[in-house]
Design an enzyme around this catalytic site. Structure first.
Site, PDB file in Angstrom:
ATOM      1  N   LYS A 207      23.272  46.237  36.111  1.00  0.00           N
ATOM      2  CA  LYS A 207      22.683  46.784  37.337  1.00  0.00           C
ATOM      3  C   LYS A 207      21.890  48.052  37.016  1.00  0.00           C
ATOM      4  O   LYS A 207      20.759  48.213  37.426  1.00  0.00           O
ATOM      5  CB  LYS A 207      23.799  47.069  38.352  1.00  0.00           C
ATOM      6  CG  LYS A 207      23.295  47.627  39.660  1.00  0.00           C
ATOM      7  CD  LYS A 207      24.414  47.796  40.669  1.00  0.00           C
ATOM      8  CE  LYS A 207      23.904  48.580  41.871  1.00  0.00           C
ATOM      9  NZ  LYS A 207      24.915  48.807  42.881  1.00  0.00           N
ATOM     10  N   GLU A 213      28.114  50.154  26.782  1.00  0.00           N
ATOM     11  CA  GLU A 213      28.522  48.917  26.110  1.00  0.00           C
ATOM     12  C   GLU A 213      27.376  47.906  26.082  1.00  0.00           C
ATOM     13  O   GLU A 213      27.058  47.330  25.037  1.00  0.00           O
ATOM     14  CB  GLU A 213      29.713  48.281  26.849  1.00  0.00           C
ATOM     15  CG  GLU A 213      31.013  49.063  26.767  1.00  0.00           C
ATOM     16  CD  GLU A 213      31.170  50.100  27.868  1.00  0.00           C
ATOM     17  OE1 GLU A 213      30.147  50.522  28.475  1.00  0.00           O
ATOM     18  OE2 GLU A 213      32.317  50.494  28.146  1.00  0.00           O
ATOM     19  N   GLY A 268      28.237  46.256  41.827  1.00  0.00           N
ATOM     20  CA  GLY A 268      28.403  45.501  40.582  1.00  0.00           C
ATOM     21  C   GLY A 268      29.409  44.370  40.711  1.00  0.00           C
ATOM     22  O   GLY A 268      29.145  43.229  40.329  1.00  0.00           O
ATOM     23  N   ARG A 269      30.570  44.670  41.286  1.00  0.00           N
ATOM     24  CA  ARG A 269      31.623  43.643  41.362  1.00  0.00           C
ATOM     25  C   ARG A 269      31.398  42.668  42.511  1.00  0.00           C
ATOM     26  O   ARG A 269      32.195  41.758  42.712  1.00  0.00           O
ATOM     27  CB  ARG A 269      32.993  44.308  41.469  1.00  0.00           C
ATOM     28  CG  ARG A 269      33.133  45.299  42.611  1.00  0.00           C
ATOM     29  CD  ARG A 269      34.355  46.181  42.452  1.00  0.00           C
ATOM     30  NE  ARG A 269      34.376  47.259  43.433  1.00  0.00           N
ATOM     31  CZ  ARG A 269      33.737  48.403  43.323  1.00  0.00           C
ATOM     32  NH1 ARG A 269      33.005  48.663  42.241  1.00  0.00           N
ATOM     33  NH2 ARG A 269      33.817  49.323  44.259  1.00  0.00           N
ATOM     34  N   GLU A 354      38.958  47.925  41.349  1.00  0.00           N
ATOM     35  CA  GLU A 354      37.869  48.907  41.329  1.00  0.00           C
ATOM     36  C   GLU A 354      37.459  49.243  42.766  1.00  0.00           C
ATOM     37  O   GLU A 354      36.974  50.332  43.048  1.00  0.00           O
ATOM     38  CB  GLU A 354      36.672  48.365  40.531  1.00  0.00           C
ATOM     39  CG  GLU A 354      35.709  49.447  40.097  1.00  0.00           C
ATOM     40  CD  GLU A 354      34.666  48.987  39.079  1.00  0.00           C
ATOM     41  OE1 GLU A 354      33.505  49.350  39.225  1.00  0.00           O
ATOM     42  OE2 GLU A 354      35.007  48.278  38.138  1.00  0.00           O
ATOM     43  N   HIS A 385      56.249  29.312  32.440  1.00  0.00           N
ATOM     44  CA  HIS A 385      57.028  29.363  31.196  1.00  0.00           C
ATOM     45  C   HIS A 385      56.920  30.726  30.544  1.00  0.00           C
ATOM     46  O   HIS A 385      57.143  30.874  29.350  1.00  0.00           O
ATOM     47  CB  HIS A 385      56.554  28.257  30.253  1.00  0.00           C
ATOM     48  CG  HIS A 385      56.759  26.902  30.851  1.00  0.00           C
ATOM     49  ND1 HIS A 385      57.935  26.197  30.699  1.00  0.00           N
ATOM     50  CD2 HIS A 385      55.977  26.169  31.681  1.00  0.00           C
ATOM     51  CE1 HIS A 385      57.846  25.058  31.371  1.00  0.00           C
ATOM     52  NE2 HIS A 385      56.675  25.028  31.989  1.00  0.00           N
ATOM     53  N   LYS A 505      33.908  57.890  30.844  1.00  0.00           N
ATOM     54  CA  LYS A 505      32.590  57.623  30.245  1.00  0.00           C
ATOM     55  C   LYS A 505      31.985  58.919  29.720  1.00  0.00           C
ATOM     56  O   LYS A 505      31.453  58.973  28.616  1.00  0.00           O
ATOM     57  CB  LYS A 505      31.625  57.058  31.294  1.00  0.00           C
ATOM     58  CG  LYS A 505      31.873  55.633  31.705  1.00  0.00           C
ATOM     59  CD  LYS A 505      30.729  55.163  32.601  1.00  0.00           C
ATOM     60  CE  LYS A 505      31.048  53.876  33.306  1.00  0.00           C
ATOM     61  NZ  LYS A 505      30.029  53.444  34.241  1.00  0.00           N
TER      62      LYS A 505
HETATM   63  O1  F6P Z   1      32.093  51.202  34.859  1.00  0.00           O
HETATM   64  C1  F6P Z   1      32.197  50.464  35.995  1.00  0.00           C
HETATM   65  C2  F6P Z   1      30.912  49.774  36.343  1.00  0.00           C
HETATM   66  O2  F6P Z   1      30.030  50.657  36.925  1.00  0.00           O
HETATM   67  C3  F6P Z   1      31.174  48.583  37.241  1.00  0.00           C
HETATM   68  O3  F6P Z   1      31.268  48.915  38.563  1.00  0.00           O
HETATM   69  C4  F6P Z   1      30.026  47.689  36.920  1.00  0.00           C
HETATM   70  O4  F6P Z   1      30.253  46.398  37.346  1.00  0.00           O
HETATM   71  C5  F6P Z   1      29.972  47.851  35.426  1.00  0.00           C
HETATM   72  O5  F6P Z   1      30.285  49.210  35.206  1.00  0.00           O
HETATM   73  C6  F6P Z   1      28.690  47.503  34.775  1.00  0.00           C
HETATM   74  O6  F6P Z   1      27.608  48.249  35.261  1.00  0.00           O
HETATM   75  P1  F6P Z   1      26.147  47.803  34.998  1.00  0.00           P
HETATM   76  O7  F6P Z   1      25.924  46.480  35.602  1.00  0.00           O
HETATM   77  O8  F6P Z   1      25.289  48.864  35.630  1.00  0.00           O
HETATM   78  O9  F6P Z   1      25.923  47.748  33.506  1.00  0.00           O
END
Ligand code: F6P
Length: 537
Positions: A207, A213, A268-269, A354, A385, A505
């Site tokens: 987003k 990452e 995002g979620r 979240e 199990h 972060k």
């Molecule tokens: O760190 C949490 C977050 O902001 C989530 O809410 C989001 O889904 C994820 O990181 C990834 O964010 P982006 O789509 O901006 O890379």
């Protein structure tokens, strides 16, 4: 502190009602009301929702609905659907429901109808997906794309990977799909280990297009691709982006023509029905993707229009409040009896935790009640199990959601009967248990009797659908999305921001240079310093 929730009349009424019901056994509740199943089943929008095995009476539901009314639930829900800026901490509308509204509908944000934009992106996604699926999109060396690697994290990963696994049956099996999320280089290395760059498409899903990452994995992917393809112009054929941030996409070197956009009013979620679903659409094709959106929309409409006492997400959300705040339950288990839904609990963890892991009310006061239940789960029957022991005979109360389908996608008798028999049996065992008298009747040695007793009175919901399909997946996801919203309204928190992920972060950004430059002075707490020193040695 002036929290109005716990002082409100419906909350106080629930509190005293709880005292009268907390020791009642589900078995007795069934004995007292022969119509209990009819009273506590909703069969709407293609979902049979049995909530009769809960520690509730009709009075409980009545009081929980009073609480929803007290919190102006209907007005808050309507404000969400109509594009009001209900994400107040970020001053944003919350319109994932607009992503699946039909062409021709109207939803306005700042006076602008967003529906034409939504459908323009959907059409662009369909065009691109078709090109990949019919092999008319060629890679740099003229070969068609065979492998799709989605790089993203959180909502830009969990929805797509969950949907890919869930809908694998419907996917194009000549294409390979991989999902890279972790900044751990092994995630990337293993994902591309057996792939050739000239047949691989990377979808960089973010987003913000700034997430550490994802950007690190994207740079690594570019280096990996260029090592084989050499020519930088190859990037245009092998990298596309899904983002709201065109500036950063261009800076990364992706042609905006190859960017699929969405908007700040999609969290995002809550984005798996936005362009973040591109890999899903490539996998199952545009028509089936639209079936999934239809399912989402059907549940949106159910949530928007059904009377509250017949409204599945409303009842789910209120049951969540009942167990969390009155019984003190800390977790909620979700057990899909459908192997394709194996990533569904992981997906739900971000959606629910979240969204609802907040201690500050909309007014900025600390809550004086618990929020954010811990969601967890695994597909049945595997969990039986493993950890079900604790749910059956442990000392904690863990409400369970069972999710099952009447028909299997792979009809191999007798598997489906065995699977569903187990799901139904687990709900029965949890609720009704087995008394010492019943154990003794089996001739069990007296010293073993206490070990073989099942107290029962463990609550569960059962969600039964016809068969797993794109449409039904859409319904299930929307159902949980809206149940989260209900809980947010009652707890008076904002389920649409995630400020709690920021601090870690920022601190990681400070520590990265300290790991890379061993001479850099460090000045953290003693424990953090020692960990950094240990890594440096
Ligand atoms: O760190 C949490 C977050 O902001 C989530 O809410 C989001 O889904 C994820 O990181 C990834 O964010 P982006 O789509 O901006 O890379």
């Amino acid at each position: 502190m002036s929290n109005t929730l716990t002082n409100s009349a419906p909350w106080l009424a629930l509190k005293s009602h709880f005292e009268t019901i907390k020791n009642a056994h589900i078995k007795t509740l069934f004995e007292k009301d022969s119509k209990r199943v009819q009273h506590f089943t909703i069969n709407e929008a293609g979902i049979y929702f049995d909530f009769s095995k809960h520690r509730i009476t009709e009075k409980t539901v009545e009081l929980l609905l009073d609480l929803a009314k007290e919190k102006s639930f209907e007005a808050r829900r309507d404000a969400m659907f109509s594009g009001d800026k209900i994400n107040i901490t970020e001053n944003r509308a919350v319109l994932h429901t607009a992503l699946r509204a039909p062409k021709g509908a109207e939803v306005f944000v700042d006076g602008h109808n967003v529906l034409p934009d939504v459908h323009e992106v959907l059409d662009k996604m369909a065009d691109f997906s078709n090109k990949i699926r019919n092999a008319s999109w060629k890679g740099h060396t003229g070969k068609p794309i065979k492998n799709i690697v989605n790089i993203g994290i959180g909502g830009s990963d969990l929805g797509p990977v969950m949907a890919y696994e869930a809908l694998k049956y419907f996917s194009n099996r000549s294409l390979t799909f991989r999902y890279v999320s972790n900044v751990d280089g092994s995630d990337f290395a293993e994902a591309v280990n057996d792939l050739n760059a000239d047949e691989t498409l990377f979808i960089i899903s973010s987003k913000t297009f700034t997430t550490l990452e994802t950007m690190t994995n994207a740079q690594t992917a570019r280096a990996w691709a260029l090592k084989q393809l050499i020519d930088p112009s190859a990037i245009a054929r092998h990298f596309v982006a899904v983002s709201t941030n065109e500036k950063e996409v261009v800076k990364f070197g992706i042609d905006p023509q190859n960017m699929f956009g969405f908007w700040d009013w999609v969290g995002g979620r809550y984005s798996m029905s936005a362009a973040i679903g591109l890999s899903t659409m490539i996998a199952i094709g545009p028509d089936q993707y639209h079936e999934m959106l239809k399912g989402f929309h059907e549940m949106d409409e159910h949530f928007r229009t059904a009377p509250l006492n017949k409204n599945i997400p409303v009842i789910m959300g209120l049951l969540g409040i009942w167990y969390n705040n009155f019984f003190g339950a800390q977790t909620q288990a979700v057990f899909p009896y459908e192997n394709y839904l194996k990533r569904f609990p992981a997906y739900l963890q971000q959606l629910t935790m979240e969204s609802l892991g907040k201690h500050s009310t909309l007014k900025g006061e600390n809550t004086d009640y618990q929020t954010g239940t811990v969601y967890w789960g695994e597909p049945g029957t595997n969990g039986q199990h493993s950890f079900y022991q604790l749910i059956h005979q442990g000392t904690r109360l863990i409400p369970v959601d069972f999710i099952g389908f009447k028909k299997s996608l792979n009809n191999i008798p007798p598997h489906q009967d065995y699977l569903i028999a187990n799901m139904i049996a687990q709900g029965e065992a949890l609720a009704f248990g087995k008394t010492a008298g019943e154990v003794r009747k089996e001739g069990i040695a007296e010293q073993l009797v206490p070990h073989k007793v099942f107290e029962g009175n463990r609550p569960s919901s059962t969600f039964f659908l016809d068969q797993l399909s794109p449409e039904n997946l859409g319904k299930l996801v929307a159902m949980y999305e809206h149940s989260v919203f209900v809980q947010g309204v009652i707890w008076d928190i904002n389920p649409f921001d995630q400020m709690g992920v920021e601090l870690g972060k920022v601190l990681a950004q400070n520590i990265i240079p300290e790991l890379q430059d061993k001479q850099k002075p460090i000045a953290h707490d003693f424990s953090t310093n020692a960990l950094i020193e240990f890594y440096r040695q």
